[in-house]
Design an enzyme around this catalytic site. Structure first.
Site, PDB file in Angstrom:
ATOM      1  N   GLN A 128     -50.102 -61.366  11.729  1.00 53.91           N
ATOM      2  CA  GLN A 128     -50.401 -61.622  11.558  1.00 53.91           C
ATOM      3  C   GLN A 128     -50.941 -62.231  10.041  1.00 53.91           C
ATOM      4  OE1 GLN A 128     -54.978 -60.607  10.625  1.00 53.91           O
ATOM      5  NE2 GLN A 128     -56.034 -62.440  11.784  1.00 53.91           N
ATOM      6  N   GLY A 257     -56.831 -52.816   4.893  1.00 54.57           N
ATOM      7  CA  GLY A 257     -57.569 -51.897   5.073  1.00 54.57           C
ATOM      8  C   GLY A 257     -56.808 -52.023   6.628  1.00 54.57           C
ATOM      9  N   MET A 259     -55.562 -53.508  10.231  1.00 52.19           N
ATOM     10  CA  MET A 259     -55.376 -54.386  11.599  1.00 52.19           C
ATOM     11  C   MET A 259     -54.961 -54.461  12.465  1.00 52.19           C
ATOM     12  SD  MET A 259     -53.465 -57.793  11.745  1.00 52.19           S
ATOM     13  CE  MET A 259     -53.790 -58.425  12.961  1.00 52.19           C
ATOM     14  N   GLU A 260     -56.028 -54.644  13.494  1.00 51.02           N
ATOM     15  CA  GLU A 260     -56.994 -54.712  14.852  1.00 51.02           C
ATOM     16  C   GLU A 260     -55.924 -54.590  16.145  1.00 51.02           C
ATOM     17  OE1 GLU A 260     -57.279 -57.384  13.299  1.00 51.02           O
ATOM     18  OE2 GLU A 260     -57.718 -59.322  14.184  1.00 51.02           O
ATOM     19  N   ASN A 261     -54.515 -53.737  15.818  1.00 53.83           N
ATOM     20  CA  ASN A 261     -53.258 -54.714  16.928  1.00 53.83           C
ATOM     21  C   ASN A 261     -54.389 -53.931  18.301  1.00 53.83           C
ATOM     22  OD1 ASN A 261     -51.533 -55.814  15.140  1.00 53.83           O
ATOM     23  ND2 ASN A 261     -51.349 -53.365  14.254  1.00 53.83           N
ATOM     24  N   HIS A 284     -65.413 -51.849  12.804  1.00 54.57           N
ATOM     25  CA  HIS A 284     -64.731 -53.184  12.281  1.00 54.57           C
ATOM     26  C   HIS A 284     -63.529 -53.106  13.172  1.00 54.57           C
ATOM     27  CE1 HIS A 284     -64.092 -57.180   9.961  1.00 54.57           C
ATOM     28  NE2 HIS A 284     -62.805 -56.611  10.497  1.00 54.57           N
ATOM     29  N   GLU A 285     -62.683 -52.262  13.355  1.00 49.96           N
ATOM     30  CA  GLU A 285     -61.349 -53.411  13.938  1.00 49.96           C
ATOM     31  C   GLU A 285     -61.469 -53.014  15.167  1.00 49.96           C
ATOM     32  OE1 GLU A 285     -59.271 -54.167  11.966  1.00 49.96           O
ATOM     33  OE2 GLU A 285     -59.988 -53.484  10.056  1.00 49.96           O
ATOM     34  N   HIS A 288     -62.958 -56.566  17.044  1.00 48.85           N
ATOM     35  CA  HIS A 288     -62.040 -57.347  17.418  1.00 48.85           C
ATOM     36  C   HIS A 288     -61.687 -56.799  18.268  1.00 48.85           C
ATOM     37  CE1 HIS A 288     -61.966 -58.934  13.074  1.00 48.85           C
ATOM     38  NE2 HIS A 288     -61.146 -58.343  12.551  1.00 48.85           N
ATOM     39  N   GLU A 307     -62.984 -63.313  11.866  1.00 50.49           N
ATOM     40  CA  GLU A 307     -63.970 -62.509  11.072  1.00 50.49           C
ATOM     41  C   GLU A 307     -65.161 -62.298  10.932  1.00 50.49           C
ATOM     42  OE1 GLU A 307     -61.810 -60.004  10.367  1.00 50.49           O
ATOM     43  OE2 GLU A 307     -60.070 -60.704  10.381  1.00 50.49           O
ATOM     44  N   ASP A 364     -51.490 -67.319   4.466  1.00 49.53           N
ATOM     45  CA  ASP A 364     -51.822 -65.958   3.596  1.00 49.53           C
ATOM     46  C   ASP A 364     -51.844 -66.155   1.890  1.00 49.53           C
ATOM     47  OD1 ASP A 364     -50.895 -64.125   6.405  1.00 49.53           O
ATOM     48  OD2 ASP A 364     -48.846 -64.402   5.464  1.00 49.53           O
ATOM     49  N   TYR A 372     -65.629 -63.629   6.331  1.00 44.19           N
ATOM     50  CA  TYR A 372     -65.489 -61.878   7.098  1.00 44.19           C
ATOM     51  C   TYR A 372     -67.220 -62.235   6.400  1.00 44.19           C
ATOM     52  CZ  TYR A 372     -61.372 -60.256   7.494  1.00 44.19           C
ATOM     53  OH  TYR A 372     -60.039 -59.285   7.255  1.00 44.19           O
ATOM     54  N   ARG A 541     -52.802 -51.660  -0.556  1.00 43.88           N
ATOM     55  CA  ARG A 541     -53.752 -52.704   0.297  1.00 43.88           C
ATOM     56  C   ARG A 541     -54.237 -53.557  -1.162  1.00 43.88           C
ATOM     57  NH1 ARG A 541     -58.979 -49.945   2.130  1.00 43.88           N
ATOM     58  NH2 ARG A 541     -60.046 -51.827   2.676  1.00 43.88           N
TER      59      ARG A 541
END
Ligand SMILES: [Zn+2]
Length: 590
Positions: A128, A257, A259-261, A284-285, A288, A307, A364, A372, A541
């Site tokens: 992403q 923080g 990534m919702e893979n 959060h993730e 998603h 988001e 990016d 968010y 991060r």
């Protein structure tokens, strides 16, 4: 409706990729992946097919053993190159042999000494927003979904993990051959791979955690409640469609923080602090899995749909599991970061809008928490207009209607008009979505935890520092908020006192430390320099590095020192973080 995506060469009228069979050979010595991908498309292609590609070396493109004609167009700094398959004679599948570039910006290659174990290298991907095209040629637009299988060859004892169902691991001499299958269709930005010397622990019937052995027990404890979160999320959002929800704790250089893979969330280790203070990140993730992975933003112009919805759902689930004082505090902190980001861009900048034309803009480069928390506040405003019960029915309808589809901002608005006309009447939808800044009538946060902090900040402005007793029961968020709400610079003696009161000297809470070190720099405490340097080396991060690097760049005594430090640790950081740090320095004229 065909989607025009300003960040992809994909032509909406051409065939769409529906499935890919990958073979990857991961070579740490050359920092490359030799790959072969067999593509299947949804219709017979005659003439041309365009794919996105960034610096991937094309070795051969063929079908049934016959070479196909192709060319790479000129390099665009944001989009990369268009890979043009030409003169196709009615094919529905083809194969590309390729080699990734050592500088591929989706991949970070870590040397053994950059891992906790120290004996083996590590590789991970972050696709992403538009970086999947640096791993394999693809239709790199979130509006196109495909299933895949993958066979990944890695040196033993390392294993590969992917955002897919693991099938088998076969050992052949010095190599491990790891097989995967992804039966649910995903957009390219949710493709994810990591390779390392990994251990794992079961967290529940559907949840497992992977990490390096050195941190696996702590990680398993910190995230032990993941299955409970999954059960709670299902009550609000409907059945979990991805079968498993596993976690992978990344090396410290992971730029985000989390990534919702799908099936395998990637998580920063900076949230493992020993008291479960930051497991809202998992909420959060996990959210998603519905808002983002099931219903996906049509283009990066609609990122707030991913988001904003996810931050809203995070708040709702945390409220059930940990109470509204807790969830409201998280929103307050996030909102503070959002307002700081708006000020950075300028309150009248289009980057403060939820939706705007992003042609010629690298997503990016303008990534921030604005979509968010402005998105969350917008959805909460809609909820307030119709009441929670009605809004919850709207959520179910929303998920049911659009799952495994992409949605644009316009599409969302027309669904909203149809389903919640009362909210559309009561709320200024246009202002929320298309106007700069943060609406003055946004719902306010309300939490006893915030009130306690504000009382102490007020006392400080009268010259009274809190005592250790005053803050004995404070949680990490309260300390963060307190440090953030102090004046930008305070006397050095106060810094030292606060360090004692909050026990920050040997602390490994990188989140609180990010605030504290930035405050100490701005306050002129030059003794802090070795700790700042250590922090920049240890943490990748971006969200945590920014306040410190910015404080260094904006403060007279430290201004000249920051560039050499950033450059010294450049290769400890992910390419995305390097770009972000470079931007902070150049914005400050350094
Ligand atoms: Zn998110």
């Amino acid at each position: 409706m065909p989607v025009y995506d300003p960040h992809s060469y994909v032509k909406p009228t051409q065939a769409k990729i529906t499935h890919i069979d990958f073979k990857f050979n991961v070579d740490f010595a050359t920092k490359t992946i030799q790959g072969q991908a067999a593509y299947f498309v949804d219709k017979f292609v005659k003439g041309s097919l365009y794919l996105d590609n960034r610096k991937v070396e094309i070795v051969r493109i063929h079908t049934d053993g016959k070479d196909l004609e192709w060319e790479l167009d000129k390099q665009d700094p944001i989009l990369g190159q268009r890979l043009h398959l030409k003169k196709l004679m009615g094919i529905s599948s083809f194969v590309i042999d390729f080699i990734t570039n050592p500088q591929a910006n989706a991949l970070q290659w870590l040397r053994p000494e950059q891992t906790l174990g120290g004996d083996h290298p590590y590789l991970f991907s972050q696709c992403q927003a538009i970086n999947a095209r640096s791993i394999f040629p693809c239709q790199d637009s979130p509006s196109i979904r495909f299933t895949y299988t993958a066979e990944v060859i890695v040196p033993r004892p390392m294993i590969a993990v992917m955002a897919a169902a693991p099938k088998t691991i076969q050992t052949e001499g010095d190599l491990n051959r790891c097989r995967f299958e992804m039966p649910q269709p995903i957009p390219s930005y949710l493709f994810a791979l990591a390779v390392g010397n990994l251990s794992s622990r079961e967290l529940g019937p559907r949840c497992r955690i992977y990490a390096e052995a050195e941190i696996i027990e702590e990680a398993a404890w910190e995230f032990a409640e993941t299955e409970n979160k999954l059960i709670e999320a299902e009550k609000m959002l409907g059945p979990y469609e991805w079968e498993r929800y596993d976690l992978l704790v990344m090396p410290p250089s992971f730029p985000y923080g989390g990534m919702e893979n799908p099936r395998l969330t990637f998580l920063t280790p900076t949230v493992i602090v020993g008291d479960r203070s930051y497991t809202h990140l998992v909420t959060h993730e996990l959210s998603h899995s519905w808002t983002g992975n099931l219903i996906t933003n049509a283009t990066w112009e609609d990122f707030w749909l991913n988001e904003g919805w996810t931050t809203y759902m995070q708040m709702r689930i945390d409220e059930v599991l940990q109470g509204s004082d807790y969830s409201q505090m998280k929103i307050e902190l996030g909102r503070g970061s959002m307002l700081a980001a708006m000020q950075r861009f300028g309150m009248n900048s289009k980057h403060t809008r939820l939706n705007y034309n992003m042609s010629g803009i690298d997503p990016d480069e303008v990534f921030s928490v604005i979509p968010y928390y402005k998105g969350q506040a917008f959805l909460e405003t809609l909820e307030n207009a119709v009441g929670r019960e009605r809004f919850d029915r709207f959520i179910s309808k929303y998920i049911g209607t659009f799952k495994f589809q992409s949605l644009s901002t316009k599409g969302f608005i027309s669904f909203l008009k149809e389903q919640l006309p009362k909210a559309v009447k009561a709320v200024n939808i246009k202002e929320w979505i298309y106007k700069d800044g943060f609406p003055a009538d946004a719902p306010e946060t309300n939490s006893k935890l915030i009130d306690a902090v504000d009382a102490s900040v007020a006392a400080y402005s009268e010259g009274i520092l809190p005592t250790s007793d005053d803050v004995r029961n404070w949680n990490q968020d309260q300390i963060t908020l307190f440090l953030r709400r102090l004046p930008k610079a305070i006397p050095v003696a106060h810094c030292q006192q606060l360090e004692k009161i909050f026990n920050l000297a040997g602390g490994r809470n990188y989140i609180v430390l990010s605030e504290y070190l930035a405050l100490a720099v701005r306050s002129g405490n030059d003794k802090i320099l070795p700790r700042v340097e250590k922090y920049i080396e240890a943490v990748g991060r971006g969200f945590l590095l920014r306040p410190i690097v910015q404080a260094m760049a904006e403060t007279a005594w430290s201004r000249d020192m920051i560039r050499p430090i950033v450059e010294r640790y450049r290769d400890c950081h992910h390419p995305l973080t390097v770009r972000m740090l470079e931007r902070i320095l150049s914005d400050a004229g350094i």
